[in-house]
Write an enzyme that holds these catalytic residues in place. Structure first.
Site, PDB file in Angstrom:
ATOM      1  N   PRO A 105     -11.659   0.763  -3.007  1.00 41.27           N
ATOM      2  CA  PRO A 105     -13.219   0.241  -3.838  1.00 41.27           C
ATOM      3  C   PRO A 105     -14.357   0.963  -3.472  1.00 41.27           C
ATOM      4  O   PRO A 105     -14.041   1.838  -2.237  1.00 41.27           O
ATOM      5  CB  PRO A 105     -13.071  -1.231  -2.663  1.00 41.27           C
ATOM      6  CG  PRO A 105     -11.588  -1.712  -2.473  1.00 41.27           C
ATOM      7  CD  PRO A 105     -11.145  -0.055  -1.681  1.00 41.27           C
ATOM      8  N   SER A 126     -12.977 -11.319  -4.706  1.00 42.58           N
ATOM      9  CA  SER A 126     -13.737 -11.407  -3.679  1.00 42.58           C
ATOM     10  C   SER A 126     -14.762 -11.716  -3.312  1.00 42.58           C
ATOM     11  O   SER A 126     -15.475 -10.895  -3.986  1.00 42.58           O
ATOM     12  CB  SER A 126     -12.398  -9.958  -2.804  1.00 42.58           C
ATOM     13  OG  SER A 126     -13.590  -9.233  -3.232  1.00 42.58           O
ATOM     14  N   GLN A 127     -15.185 -11.945  -2.215  1.00 41.73           N
ATOM     15  CA  GLN A 127     -16.637 -11.679  -2.094  1.00 41.73           C
ATOM     16  C   GLN A 127     -17.119 -10.815  -0.443  1.00 41.73           C
ATOM     17  O   GLN A 127     -15.631 -11.018  -0.082  1.00 41.73           O
ATOM     18  CB  GLN A 127     -17.062 -13.343  -1.167  1.00 41.73           C
ATOM     19  CG  GLN A 127     -18.477 -13.676  -1.311  1.00 41.73           C
ATOM     20  CD  GLN A 127     -18.806 -14.325  -0.444  1.00 41.73           C
ATOM     21  OE1 GLN A 127     -19.291 -15.148   0.865  1.00 41.73           O
ATOM     22  NE2 GLN A 127     -18.068 -15.673  -0.568  1.00 41.73           N
ATOM     23  N   TYR A 153      -7.177 -14.869  -8.469  1.00 43.01           N
ATOM     24  CA  TYR A 153      -6.715 -14.421  -6.996  1.00 43.01           C
ATOM     25  C   TYR A 153      -7.800 -14.188  -6.260  1.00 43.01           C
ATOM     26  O   TYR A 153      -9.208 -13.350  -6.456  1.00 43.01           O
ATOM     27  CB  TYR A 153      -6.229 -12.775  -6.723  1.00 43.01           C
ATOM     28  CG  TYR A 153      -5.917 -12.016  -5.862  1.00 43.01           C
ATOM     29  CD1 TYR A 153      -4.464 -11.848  -5.246  1.00 43.01           C
ATOM     30  CD2 TYR A 153      -6.494 -11.371  -4.538  1.00 43.01           C
ATOM     31  CE1 TYR A 153      -3.601 -11.130  -4.106  1.00 43.01           C
ATOM     32  CE2 TYR A 153      -6.330 -10.777  -3.137  1.00 43.01           C
ATOM     33  CZ  TYR A 153      -5.380 -10.722  -3.020  1.00 43.01           C
ATOM     34  OH  TYR A 153      -4.698 -10.562  -2.208  1.00 43.01           O
ATOM     35  N   TYR A 176       0.674  -1.674   0.134  1.00 45.60           N
ATOM     36  CA  TYR A 176      -0.086   0.360   0.029  1.00 45.60           C
ATOM     37  C   TYR A 176       1.138   0.800   0.080  1.00 45.60           C
ATOM     38  O   TYR A 176       0.577   2.126  -0.486  1.00 45.60           O
ATOM     39  CB  TYR A 176      -0.977  -0.012   0.818  1.00 45.60           C
ATOM     40  CG  TYR A 176      -1.798  -1.208   1.385  1.00 45.60           C
ATOM     41  CD1 TYR A 176      -3.042  -1.140   0.358  1.00 45.60           C
ATOM     42  CD2 TYR A 176      -2.051  -2.172   2.027  1.00 45.60           C
ATOM     43  CE1 TYR A 176      -3.468  -1.638  -0.174  1.00 45.60           C
ATOM     44  CE2 TYR A 176      -3.190  -3.033   2.087  1.00 45.60           C
ATOM     45  CZ  TYR A 176      -3.875  -3.615   1.173  1.00 45.60           C
ATOM     46  OH  TYR A 176      -4.979  -4.065   0.697  1.00 45.60           O
ATOM     47  N   LYS A 214     -26.295 -24.459  -1.790  1.00 45.17           N
ATOM     48  CA  LYS A 214     -26.091 -25.479  -0.384  1.00 45.17           C
ATOM     49  C   LYS A 214     -26.547 -26.241  -1.023  1.00 45.17           C
ATOM     50  O   LYS A 214     -26.250 -27.277   0.183  1.00 45.17           O
ATOM     51  CB  LYS A 214     -26.048 -24.239   0.521  1.00 45.17           C
ATOM     52  CG  LYS A 214     -25.274 -23.464   0.769  1.00 45.17           C
ATOM     53  CD  LYS A 214     -25.812 -22.631   2.359  1.00 45.17           C
ATOM     54  CE  LYS A 214     -27.306 -21.287   2.350  1.00 45.17           C
ATOM     55  NZ  LYS A 214     -26.991 -20.705   2.676  1.00 45.17           N
ATOM     56  N   LYS A 271     -27.053 -18.249  -3.208  1.00 50.60           N
ATOM     57  CA  LYS A 271     -26.451 -19.361  -2.675  1.00 50.60           C
ATOM     58  C   LYS A 271     -27.558 -20.538  -1.920  1.00 50.60           C
ATOM     59  O   LYS A 271     -27.016 -21.556  -1.088  1.00 50.60           O
ATOM     60  CB  LYS A 271     -25.812 -18.448  -1.170  1.00 50.60           C
ATOM     61  CG  LYS A 271     -26.667 -18.280  -0.056  1.00 50.60           C
ATOM     62  CD  LYS A 271     -25.502 -17.559   0.120  1.00 50.60           C
ATOM     63  CE  LYS A 271     -26.277 -16.632   1.698  1.00 50.60           C
ATOM     64  NZ  LYS A 271     -25.296 -15.864   2.297  1.00 50.60           N
ATOM     65  N   HIS A 329      -7.751   1.668   1.065  1.00 52.08           N
ATOM     66  CA  HIS A 329      -7.256  -0.197   1.374  1.00 52.08           C
ATOM     67  C   HIS A 329      -6.655  -0.170   2.457  1.00 52.08           C
ATOM     68  O   HIS A 329      -6.510  -0.995   3.361  1.00 52.08           O
ATOM     69  CB  HIS A 329      -7.397  -0.786   0.686  1.00 52.08           C
ATOM     70  CG  HIS A 329      -8.011  -2.343   0.410  1.00 52.08           C
ATOM     71  ND1 HIS A 329      -7.533  -2.706   1.790  1.00 52.08           N
ATOM     72  CD2 HIS A 329      -9.097  -2.558  -0.711  1.00 52.08           C
ATOM     73  CE1 HIS A 329      -8.480  -3.777   1.430  1.00 52.08           C
ATOM     74  NE2 HIS A 329      -9.224  -3.881   0.434  1.00 52.08           N
ATOM     75  N   SER A 362      -8.919 -12.930  -1.635  1.00 50.10           N
ATOM     76  CA  SER A 362      -8.240 -12.920  -0.979  1.00 50.10           C
ATOM     77  C   SER A 362      -8.433 -13.535   0.096  1.00 50.10           C
ATOM     78  O   SER A 362     -10.063 -13.849   0.183  1.00 50.10           O
ATOM     79  CB  SER A 362      -8.106 -11.412  -0.324  1.00 50.10           C
ATOM     80  OG  SER A 362      -9.401 -11.222  -0.442  1.00 50.10           O
TER      81      SER A 362
END
Length: 675
Positions: free
Chosen positions: A162, A593-594, A491, A149, A462, A458, A379, A493
């Protein structure tokens, strides 16, 4: 569970080209390395054997350091020391992760380079890292902050910060905008009090507590531009916010003189007064914060050299957060959601709202009369969890309590006051010209498509006995393969919050199993059962790596530590770090990312590399929201086509699963009665 993605990513393996003062030739400030995958690996179908992780080390574990001092109520937590994994374990796992990205010749070469590294430079660097690890509670945290960073020189706008949306609003008039904004500010004040009093619930992952330290690093925090390496300043005991309207800055108290939170109605009256005062547009000093860090650092030196400006800058930096009351913008039909996230990420350009920002602040609340509301967050000090939790907290409170915000103080506070800058000079005028040109080009180059996939969510995933996050990751792999006919280094995280001061580890989502799944879905001769079996194997492989990453047993942070040991000790960077496997597996053409919330909200950011995509997603019970971005100047990528193919991939995956349903879980035998 939240998973967070930094658009700054693992850039430590990539060397940027020289920074440009002006934008040109369709490029955005500077480009990351252009090493891309050009060959499909015949080794791709080899099964990935994820190696069992170990904490063993040739060094004794360090003694726990003393508790850090804080002016806040601190939560006493039982957190792990961040370890140094055995070198052989990491390198073996690294080889497994690069197999689907390399040709047979590249893989053979990579194995030789890796073996040489392990027995030569790697062994020496490992010893240095173990020495550091034995002396520090978390050897990675401060190095990650600096490397990923503070030393990163591209703008925080798009590349680092973001946008996090709130559910879209429908304001009937200007008063409704002010009323809503005042309640959000009040809610953020309540959340700040919860943090300040150490009342954020401690969550466990298994038997391990998760570190809540990041919650105390977002309020009152600001990044300061400096040449080569920026700084962070923390003002957790601040009692005010800074409101930005028409590029003018106002200091507005959030707490009265007794330290009580001011009622939303009183905040609203001050906001109305601010908006009535600011009838003309001011000098867009905020647009300087959108520029490259070196450009902004030079402009900052000039700007802060005047005592009056220095006081204003200190006041902005010391605020708990900023509130951008934006000018209303028209939303093109069918582009409302795309414009929502883009407005949060960059403000729309120099002729829109990019000057009505202060991108160095960790938290910026942005409110537009057109109904677009959300956060822009810098961030550096924290991942997305505190930001997403703030949004959840405020939205829930406002939804459930019609009188929310009325319980605050109504007297004994100082009214809002304007923060003045000195008259603009020729030097600052030139930096403003540069910043305007750069942000306008950046706005032009960033493309965004928000896909709200409503085929299922989801809940369906599931029911198939699959993990939703891993399922979405495989859908992204499939869409990329369909579009580009090659796998993407991908990627995602994973948090490291079981460790004190933990940040993130990389989940390497591309695997031999994921590639086998993509090939089967594209193979007309493959049966549906074969496709489903390979889908389940790919999901299981991703879940296995995720579990390792969450325990700090991934590949990327350990490799970064070894590289930093060479730099810190004046040693040459080993050949290993420029080898095909390292370069290709860290050139993340898919950065993902989620960030999960039950609300109609999501996060978005820019791609990590020139020829890549970014995708942040929110898998809800009945739908999945995905924000997909790409660069206009790259001819190889197409965000609209990718979104279309991703939607098709989700439907195709559902189709094969329904044709080959999962076997029902076995019921345990009933215990026999004793005679």
């Amino acid at each position: 569970m939240y998973k967070y993605q930094s658009p700054s990513f693992d850039r430590s393996f990539e060397k940027p080209s020289a920074e440009m003062r002006f934008l040109g030739n369709g490029k955005v400030l500077w480009n990351l390395t252009k090493n891309s995958i050009t060959h499909q690996s015949p080794n791709a179908l080899a099964k990935l054997h994820l190696l069992p992780a170990s904490y063993s080390s040739s060094k004794n574990p360090p003694a726990p350091p003393s508790e850090p001092k804080s002016s806040k109520a601190t939560q006493k937590q039982n957190l792990l020391t961040y370890h140094v994994l055995p070198l052989e374990e990491t390198l073996n796992r690294f080889i497994s992760t690069v197999e689907p990205l390399l040709t047979p010749d590249e893989l053979k070469l990579q194995k030789k380079i890796t073996e040489d590294f392990k027995h030569k430079e790697g062994d020496k660097l490992q010893m240095l890292l173990e020495d550091v690890g034995s002396a520090e509670k978390n050897w990675l945290a401060h190095r990650w902050l600096k490397t990923a960073y503070l030393q990163y020189r591209s703008p925080v706008t798009v590349y680092v910060s973001p946008g996090m949306t709130f559910p879209r609003q429908k304001f009937k008039d200007a008063h409704a905008v002010v009323d809503y904004t005042s309640k959000v500010i009040f809610g953020l004040g309540e959340f700040n009090d919860i943090v300040h009093e150490g009342k954020i619930p401690v969550v466990k992952m298994g038997k391990n507590e998760l570190d809540n330290g990041q919650f105390s690093k977002v309020f009152g925090t600001c990044r300061i531009p400096k040449r080569l390496t920026d700084e962070l300043v923390y003002n957790p005991c601040s009692n005010y916010v800074v409101v930005i309207h028409k590029n003018h800055f106002y200091k507005m108290r959030l707490y009265n003189k007794e330290g009580k939170l001011i009622a939303a109605s009183c905040l609203a009256s001050q906001l109305e007064e601010i908006m009535n005062k600011a009838t003309t547009t001011g000098v867009p000093y905020g647009i300087l914060t959108t520029d490259s860090r070196d450009n902004w650092a030079e402009a900052y030196e000039q700007l802060s050299s005047y005592p009056g400006n220095k006081a204003t800058l200190d006041a902005i930096q010391g605020a708990l957060f900023t509130v951008s009351m934006d000018e209303c913008t028209d939303l093109p039909e069918s582009e409302e959601t795309n414009e929502l996230i883009l407005g949060l990420i960059h403000g729309g350009g120099s002729n829109v709202n990019s000057g009505n920002r202060w991108m160095d602040k960790t938290i910026q609340l942005v409110v537009n009369p057109n109904g677009n509301v959300g956060f822009t967050y810098e961030h550096s000090p924290a991942e997305g969890q505190p930001i997403a939790m703030m949004m959840d907290y405020v939205v829930k409170k406002m939804k459930e309590d019609q009188s929310f915000g009325e319980c605050g103080a109504t007297d004994n506070f100082t009214p809002a006051e304007k923060l003045a800058f000195c008259p603009i000079n020729e030097c600052i005028e030139q930096w403003l010209f540069i910043a305007k040109r750069n942000i306008d080009n950046l706005v032009f180059q960033l493309q965004m498509k928000v896909l709200k996939f409503e085929g299922y969510g989801k809940g369906f995933i599931k029911k198939q006995r699959l993990g939703p996050d891993s399922f979405v990751q495989m859908a992204l792999q499939l869409a990329f393969y369909k579009m580009h006919n090659e796998p993407a280094a991908q990627y995602e995280s994973a948090h490291l919050r079981i460790f004190e001061g933990g940040r993130t580890e990389t989940i390497r989502s591309c695997s031999n199993e994921s590639l086998a799944f993509c090939l089967a879905m594209q193979d007309d001769k493959a049966t549906n059962k074969e496709r489903v079996d390979k889908l389940r194997a790919a999901v299981n492989s991703h879940q296995t790596y995720t579990r390792l990453a969450l325990q700090g047993k991934g590949v990327d942070r350990h490799l970064l530590g070894l590289k930093l040991m060479a730099q810190e000790n004046g040693k040459p960077i080993p050949k290993f770090f420029s080898s095909p496997g390292v370069v290709k597996s860290s050139h993340f053409r898919m950065s993902t990312s989620q960030v999960a919330t039950i609300y109609d909200a999501f996060m978005g950011y820019g791609p990590a590399v020139d020829d890549g995509y970014a995708c942040c997603y929110n898998p809800r019970e009945q739908d999945i929201i995905l924000a997909i971005s790409a660069w206009r100047y790259c001819q190889a990528t197409d965000h609209l086509k990718f979104a279309k193919i991703l939607r098709q991939s989700f439907l195709q995956m559902k189709d094969v699963l329904e044709k080959c349903p999962a076997p029902a879980p076995e019921k345990p035998d009933k215990p026999r009665s004793k005679l």
